[in-house]
Every structure is written in C-alpha cells, then in structure tokens.
Design an enzyme around this catalytic site. Structure first.
Site, mmCIF file in Angstrom:
data_model
loop_
_atom_site.group_PDB
_atom_site.id
_atom_site.type_symbol
_atom_site.label_atom_id
_atom_site.label_comp_id
_atom_site.label_asym_id
_atom_site.label_seq_id
_atom_site.Cartn_x
_atom_site.Cartn_y
_atom_site.Cartn_z
ATOM 1 C CE LYS A 35 -3.239 2.447 3.040
ATOM 2 N NZ LYS A 35 -3.870 2.477 4.364
ATOM 3 C CD GLU A 85 -0.238 0.424 9.892
ATOM 4 O OE1 GLU A 85 0.757 0.849 10.513
ATOM 5 O OE2 GLU A 85 -0.680 0.975 8.868
ATOM 6 C CB THR A 101 -3.389 -3.358 8.047
ATOM 7 O OG1 THR A 101 -3.707 -2.193 7.294
ATOM 8 C CG2 THR A 101 -2.203 -4.059 7.397
ATOM 9 C CB THR A 131 5.616 -10.867 15.735
ATOM 10 O OG1 THR A 131 6.356 -10.418 16.867
ATOM 11 C CG2 THR A 131 4.123 -10.784 16.081
ATOM 12 C CG ASP A 132 9.330 -12.504 19.425
ATOM 13 O OD1 ASP A 132 8.728 -11.448 19.101
ATOM 14 O OD2 ASP A 132 10.474 -12.488 19.935
ATOM 15 C CD GLU A 133 6.164 -7.392 19.906
ATOM 16 O OE1 GLU A 133 5.094 -6.845 20.207
ATOM 17 O OE2 GLU A 133 7.194 -6.754 19.622
ATOM 18 C CE1 TYR A 156 2.895 -6.026 14.615
ATOM 19 C CE2 TYR A 156 4.072 -6.729 16.589
ATOM 20 C CZ TYR A 156 3.919 -6.759 15.213
ATOM 21 O OH TYR A 156 4.765 -7.514 14.434
ATOM 22 C CE LYS A 160 2.162 -10.167 12.272
ATOM 23 N NZ LYS A 160 2.278 -9.996 10.791
ATOM 24 N NE ARG A 220 10.887 -6.055 22.998
ATOM 25 C CZ ARG A 220 10.326 -6.049 24.205
ATOM 26 N NH1 ARG A 220 10.848 -6.780 25.184
ATOM 27 N NH2 ARG A 220 9.245 -5.331 24.449
HETATM 28 P P1 NAD Z 1 7.304 -2.473 8.127
HETATM 29 O O1 NAD Z 1 6.375 -1.620 8.911
HETATM 30 O O2 NAD Z 1 8.689 -1.993 7.888
HETATM 31 O O3 NAD Z 1 6.669 -2.793 6.703
HETATM 32 C C1 NAD Z 1 5.322 -3.112 6.538
HETATM 33 C C2 NAD Z 1 4.971 -2.974 5.060
HETATM 34 O O4 NAD Z 1 3.577 -3.309 4.905
HETATM 35 C C3 NAD Z 1 5.140 -1.539 4.524
HETATM 36 O O5 NAD Z 1 5.791 -1.559 3.287
HETATM 37 C C4 NAD Z 1 3.716 -1.034 4.399
HETATM 38 O O6 NAD Z 1 3.542 -0.073 3.360
HETATM 39 C C5 NAD Z 1 2.959 -2.321 4.101
HETATM 40 N N1 NAD Z 1 1.544 -2.223 4.486
HETATM 41 C C6 NAD Z 1 1.044 -1.780 5.663
HETATM 42 N N2 NAD Z 1 -0.304 -1.764 5.623
HETATM 43 C C7 NAD Z 1 -0.651 -2.246 4.404
HETATM 44 C C8 NAD Z 1 -1.902 -2.487 3.768
HETATM 45 N N3 NAD Z 1 -3.061 -2.206 4.376
HETATM 46 N N4 NAD Z 1 -1.895 -2.989 2.516
HETATM 47 C C9 NAD Z 1 -0.725 -3.271 1.875
HETATM 48 N N5 NAD Z 1 0.477 -3.031 2.415
HETATM 49 C C10 NAD Z 1 0.516 -2.530 3.673
HETATM 50 O O7 NAD Z 1 7.284 -3.879 8.867
HETATM 51 P P2 NAD Z 1 8.462 -4.944 9.048
HETATM 52 O O8 NAD Z 1 9.186 -4.621 10.293
HETATM 53 O O9 NAD Z 1 9.191 -5.099 7.785
HETATM 54 O O10 NAD Z 1 7.581 -6.246 9.329
HETATM 55 C C11 NAD Z 1 7.122 -7.042 8.239
HETATM 56 C C12 NAD Z 1 6.326 -8.213 8.793
HETATM 57 O O11 NAD Z 1 7.151 -8.988 9.665
HETATM 58 C C13 NAD Z 1 5.123 -7.794 9.628
HETATM 59 O O12 NAD Z 1 4.084 -8.697 9.359
HETATM 60 C C14 NAD Z 1 5.591 -7.928 11.067
HETATM 61 O O13 NAD Z 1 4.518 -8.218 11.920
HETATM 62 C C15 NAD Z 1 6.548 -9.095 10.948
HETATM 63 N N6 NAD Z 1 7.650 -9.117 11.937
HETATM 64 C C16 NAD Z 1 8.456 -8.016 12.114
HETATM 65 C C17 NAD Z 1 9.539 -8.097 12.999
HETATM 66 C C18 NAD Z 1 10.481 -6.931 13.204
HETATM 67 O O14 NAD Z 1 11.367 -7.030 14.055
HETATM 68 N N7 NAD Z 1 10.369 -5.847 12.475
HETATM 69 C C19 NAD Z 1 9.784 -9.292 13.700
HETATM 70 C C20 NAD Z 1 8.905 -10.379 13.499
HETATM 71 C C21 NAD Z 1 7.867 -10.299 12.595
HETATM 72 O O1 DAU Z 2 9.625 -9.102 18.638
HETATM 73 C C1 DAU Z 2 9.294 -8.829 17.306
HETATM 74 C C2 DAU Z 2 8.757 -7.425 17.175
HETATM 75 O O2 DAU Z 2 9.867 -6.534 17.323
HETATM 76 C C3 DAU Z 2 8.039 -7.175 15.854
HETATM 77 O O3 DAU Z 2 6.920 -8.008 15.772
HETATM 78 C C4 DAU Z 2 7.621 -5.707 15.734
HETATM 79 O O4 DAU Z 2 7.035 -5.469 14.475
HETATM 80 C C5 DAU Z 2 8.865 -4.849 15.880
HETATM 81 O O5 DAU Z 2 8.527 -3.483 15.822
HETATM 82 C C6 DAU Z 2 9.580 -5.160 17.199
HETATM 83 O O6 DAU Z 2 8.773 -4.732 18.322
HETATM 84 P P1 DAU Z 2 9.424 -4.007 19.597
HETATM 85 O O7 DAU Z 2 8.376 -3.237 20.275
HETATM 86 O O8 DAU Z 2 10.218 -4.966 20.406
HETATM 87 O O9 DAU Z 2 10.477 -3.022 18.835
HETATM 88 P P2 DAU Z 2 10.895 -1.499 19.114
HETATM 89 O O10 DAU Z 2 12.092 -1.233 18.274
HETATM 90 O O11 DAU Z 2 9.736 -0.585 19.009
HETATM 91 O O12 DAU Z 2 11.350 -1.544 20.639
HETATM 92 C C7 DAU Z 2 12.419 -2.375 21.068
HETATM 93 C C8 DAU Z 2 12.574 -2.197 22.564
HETATM 94 O O13 DAU Z 2 13.074 -0.869 22.822
HETATM 95 C C9 DAU Z 2 11.281 -2.300 23.345
HETATM 96 O O14 DAU Z 2 11.543 -2.892 24.598
HETATM 97 C C10 DAU Z 2 10.831 -0.842 23.521
HETATM 98 C C11 DAU Z 2 12.157 -0.111 23.613
HETATM 99 N N1 DAU Z 2 12.184 1.257 23.069
HETATM 100 C C12 DAU Z 2 11.674 1.485 21.839
HETATM 101 C C13 DAU Z 2 11.704 2.744 21.277
HETATM 102 C C14 DAU Z 2 11.119 3.005 19.902
HETATM 103 C C15 DAU Z 2 12.794 2.278 23.789
HETATM 104 O O15 DAU Z 2 13.285 2.062 24.923
HETATM 105 N N2 DAU Z 2 12.836 3.530 23.239
HETATM 106 C C16 DAU Z 2 12.319 3.804 22.007
HETATM 107 O O16 DAU Z 2 12.363 4.981 21.568
#
Ligand code: NAD
Ligand code: DAU
Length: 350
Positions: A35, A85, A101, A131-133, A156, A160, A220
């Site tokens: 999107k 998201e 979403t 995700t592990d969350e 979130y 998921k 984490r």
């Molecule tokens: P991100 O937020 O960087 O990317 C998400 C992508 O999805 C974006 O490109 C966004 O434009 C698209 N998107 C959002 N809403 C949409 C919609 N309604 N229709 C079509 N596209 C849409 O996320 P990420 O960190 O790359 O995570 C990707 C996937 O992996 C997610 O499903 C997330 O739950 C999962 N995940 C992320 C992590 C992490 O550490 N980031 C860990 C485990 C699992």
């Molecule tokens: O565990 C997998 C998940 O990891 C994914 O599913 C999510 O999409 C991804 O965003 C991530 O989630 P977290 O909440 O763990 O990630 P974040 O980077 O937001 O935060 C990591 C840790 O740091 C968490 O304990 C919150 C803390 N934090 C985060 C931010 C943004 C801070 O202390 N300060 C900050 O400004």
C-alpha cells in the site's frame, strides 16, 4: 516458473525478502504488493526494481475488491504475506488501523486464495510472516517454543495473534497449504527510524536525546534481517503444510546494554570521544503494557531445516551503523518525508 506474491515488500523485512527471492530465483516471477504506508519505501528496492522477474503493484490489503481482482488475473502459485502495521507504539495510539490491516487484510488475502486456488490447495502455499510477540512476555528465564500458548498484550500483538489464528483456521477448515513463522526483533539496513535501533542511530548522529523507555531493563532477542529473510526462504521451500517455525538469533540484550554498545560504536565511527554519545541517553516514561522479555527457541528450525544465524550481534550492529552513516540520502529522505514521492517519480503515477 513460479509466480509469487510477496505482500509488504516495500517495508523493512519485506524488501530483504523480495531482494533475496528476485536475486536467488531468476526463474520465479516476484510480484511485490504494498500500500506504501508511511513504512513503505520503494527506494528500498532500487537495486532490483529493473530486474525482469520483479514487478510492483500498489494495493491496500483492506480493499477486498482490489485483492480479488488481482487474484482473478494473477494466477499466483504462492503468497508470502508480510504486509502489516508493525509498530507497537502506534498500535497503542491507534489500535483500529492494526485490526484493519493485520486482521481484515489477512482475511481478505485468505478469502481470495480460497476462491481462486480452488482445487489447487495442495500445490500452492500461503506463508504468514508473524512475530514472537504473540506469545506474550517472559520473566527472567525460559524461551518461546512453537507450542507456547498465545498470550498477546499489545494491540499490535493481539492483531498478529488473530491473523495467525485465521491462517491456521483456513488450513484446518478448507485445507489450504499454510505455514507460519514467528520471529524475534530484526535489525539491519532499511529499518524505519521509529524503531529502537535506527531511531537511536539517527538521534545519536544528530546529537539528539536517545529515549530509553522505563529503566531500559526490557530484553529483546535480536536477529540480523538477512538471516530472517534466509529463514523465510528455507521455511517457504521446505516446511511441511500446517507447520509453524520460531525464528530467533539466541541473542538477548537488555535495551540499556544495547544502547550503550551502540553509543560506543557511534563514538568510534563518528570520531567522538568515548562516552560522548552515551550522554544523550534519556530515560523516558515506559511504554504502556511493556513486555519484559522475549527469547526465541529456534531449535526446531535449526535441527529440521539446518538454519543457523550467520552473524554475531556486535558485527551486525557495526554493519548496521555503517549502512546508516553511508546511506545518508536514504535516511534524510525518510526523515523529511521525501521518500513518499519515489513511487510517483519512478512509476509515473499520480
Ligand atoms: P514495516 O512496517 O517496515 O513494513 C510493513 C509494510 O507493509 C510496509 O511496506 C507497508 O507499506 C505495508 N503495508 C502496511 N499496511 C498495508 C496495507 N493495508 N496494505 C498493503 N500493504 C501494507 O514492517 P516490518 O518490520 O518489515 O515487518 C514485516 C512483517 O514482519 C510484519 O508482518 C511484522 O509483523 C513481521 N515481523 C516483524 C519483525 C520486526 O522485528 N520488524 C519481527 C517479526 C515479525
Ligand atoms: O519481537 C518482534 C517485534 O519486534 C516485531 O513483531 C515488531 O514489528 C517490531 O517493531 C519489534 O517490536 P518491539 O516493540 O520490540 O520493537 P521497538 O524497536 O519498538 O522496541 C524495542 C525495545 O526498545 C522495546 O523494549 C521498547 C524499547 N524502546 C523502543 C523505542 C522506539 C525504547 O526504549 N525507546 C524507544 O524509543
């Protein structure tokens, strides 16, 4: 020739997955559906956007009509679903966007697959990247395994968990070939600077406060994003239908220790005196419902599919810092919002 729909390919992890599949499987046709929300950035895929086996389609997965149209024409052999998201803090301020979403969007894809893959369920695959969350929070000890009961806490993770349940329900009810993986925190290049590591790198670089929630005691389990993309590749190709795999790096860090390590690397890379960047650490109000600790047991993936993480965290974090310092244009385009016009410029759309 396989035609694979990858959703969320313009995001952080999705762009690494798309790049890997486009480069490693020239005989696959990869269609990236996204999107382009604030988190979607097609500049993430600049290096592969002209490859003949890659194409992009801008669709919102909450739009069931658009999804059905795509499947009617698409003749996909598989879906790897990452679009979501993804930011916990945003889910606390706007849970509905996450339901729309992550839950409705996923169900729209499952319905399209159910409708257009009829009779072919055993030949086609729906892979949900999760995700592990979903497993909730750990105390000081223990690890999440594939059989840990779901106990999500944030909007979130609740969204998921719900989408995981729908994927399993479509497998159990309609016989769809589905696989799910639940991964720990990723880090690496192209990570949107709202998440801890890229936010801290950007703030340290610009001499701005680095916000650490609460006392920084939360833990984490960090994984190099390219190792996640490789795990997805292996699971996609080798997992049995209906299986779940946990993906993690056995790499637990307290947030405050991680930030100190990052400050040390930044001091070195920016030629600052040791301790200079750490002065920017600022303890702020804790995240509501903040899960204390995540830790993944990825024994199943390691033993059954021979996947192991490739990179030590210290090395990966240094590579990540180097990437952000080298790719200043990417970062400034993201922080200024300019990246959002990349699609119009590159694809000549209004
Ligand atoms: P991100 O937020 O960087 O990317 C998400 C992508 O999805 C974006 O490109 C966004 O434009 C698209 N998107 C959002 N809403 C949409 C919609 N309604 N229709 C079509 N596209 C849409 O996320 P990420 O960190 O790359 O995570 C990707 C996937 O992996 C997610 O499903 C997330 O739950 C999962 N995940 C992320 C992590 C992490 O550490 N980031 C860990 C485990 C699992
Ligand atoms: O565990 C997998 C998940 O990891 C994914 O599913 C999510 O999409 C991804 O965003 C991530 O989630 P977290 O909440 O763990 O990630 P974040 O980077 O937001 O935060 C990591 C840790 O740091 C968490 O304990 C919150 C803390 N934090 C985060 C931010 C943004 C801070 O202390 N300060 C900050 O400004």
């Amino acid at each position: 020739m396989k035609k694979i729909l990858i959703t969320g390919g313009a995001g952080f992890i999705g762009s690494h997955v798309v790049r890997r599949f486009v480069n490693n499987y020239p005989d696959y046709q990869i269609v990236n559906l996204d999107k382009l929300t604030y988190a979607g950035n097609l500049a993430n895929l600049k290096d592969i956007e002209d490859k003949p086996n890659y194409s992009f389609v801008k669709i919102d997965i909450t739009d069931a009509t658009a999804i059905n149209e795509l499947f009617k024409e698409g003749d996909f052999d598989a879906v790897i679903h990452l679009a979501a998201e993804s930011h916990v803090d945003r889910s606390i301020t706007d849970p509905t966007a996450f339901v729309m979403t992550n839950v409705i969007g996923t169900v729209n894809l499952l319905n399209a697959v159910r409708e257009y893959w009829k009779g072919d369920y055993d030949k086609k695959r729906f892979y949900h990247v999760s995700t592990d969350e979903v497993y909730g929070a750990l105390g000081e000890t223990g690890m999440f395994t594939e059989t840990t009961a779901y106990d999500p806490h944030s909007p979130y993770s609740a969204s998921k968990a719900s989408s995981d349940h729908f994927v399993r329900a479509y497998h159990d009810t309609y016989g769809l070939d589905c696989v799910i993986s639940n991964c720990s925190n990723n880090y690496g290049s192209h990570h949107f600077p709202e998440k801890l590591i890229p936010l801290a790198i950007n703030n340290i670089k610009n001499n701005k406060p680095v916000p650490v929630y609460g006392k920084g005691e939360n833990v984490r389990d960090w994984l190099w994003v390219e190792d996640h993309a490789r795990a997805i590749d292996v699971i996609f190709h080798q997992a049995k239908t209906g299986e779940t795999y946990n993906i993690g790096g056995h790499n637990e860090w307290k947030n405050i220790d991680l930030i100190h390590l990052l400050c040390k690397i930044m001091d070195q890379k920016l030629g600052r005196e040791e301790g200079e960047s750490a002065k920017l650490i600022t303890f702020v109000t804790d995240r509501a419902g903040h899960d204390l600790r995540y830790a993944i047991d990825s024994t199943k993936l390691q033993e059954k599919l021979n996947w192991v993480p490739s990179l030590q965290f210290e090395e990966g974090l240094e590579k990540t810092v180097e990437w952000y310092l080298t790719n200043e244009e990417w970062l400034s385009n993201v922080t200024s919002g300019n990246y959002q016009s990349y699609y119009e410029k590159q694809y000549n759309h209004k």
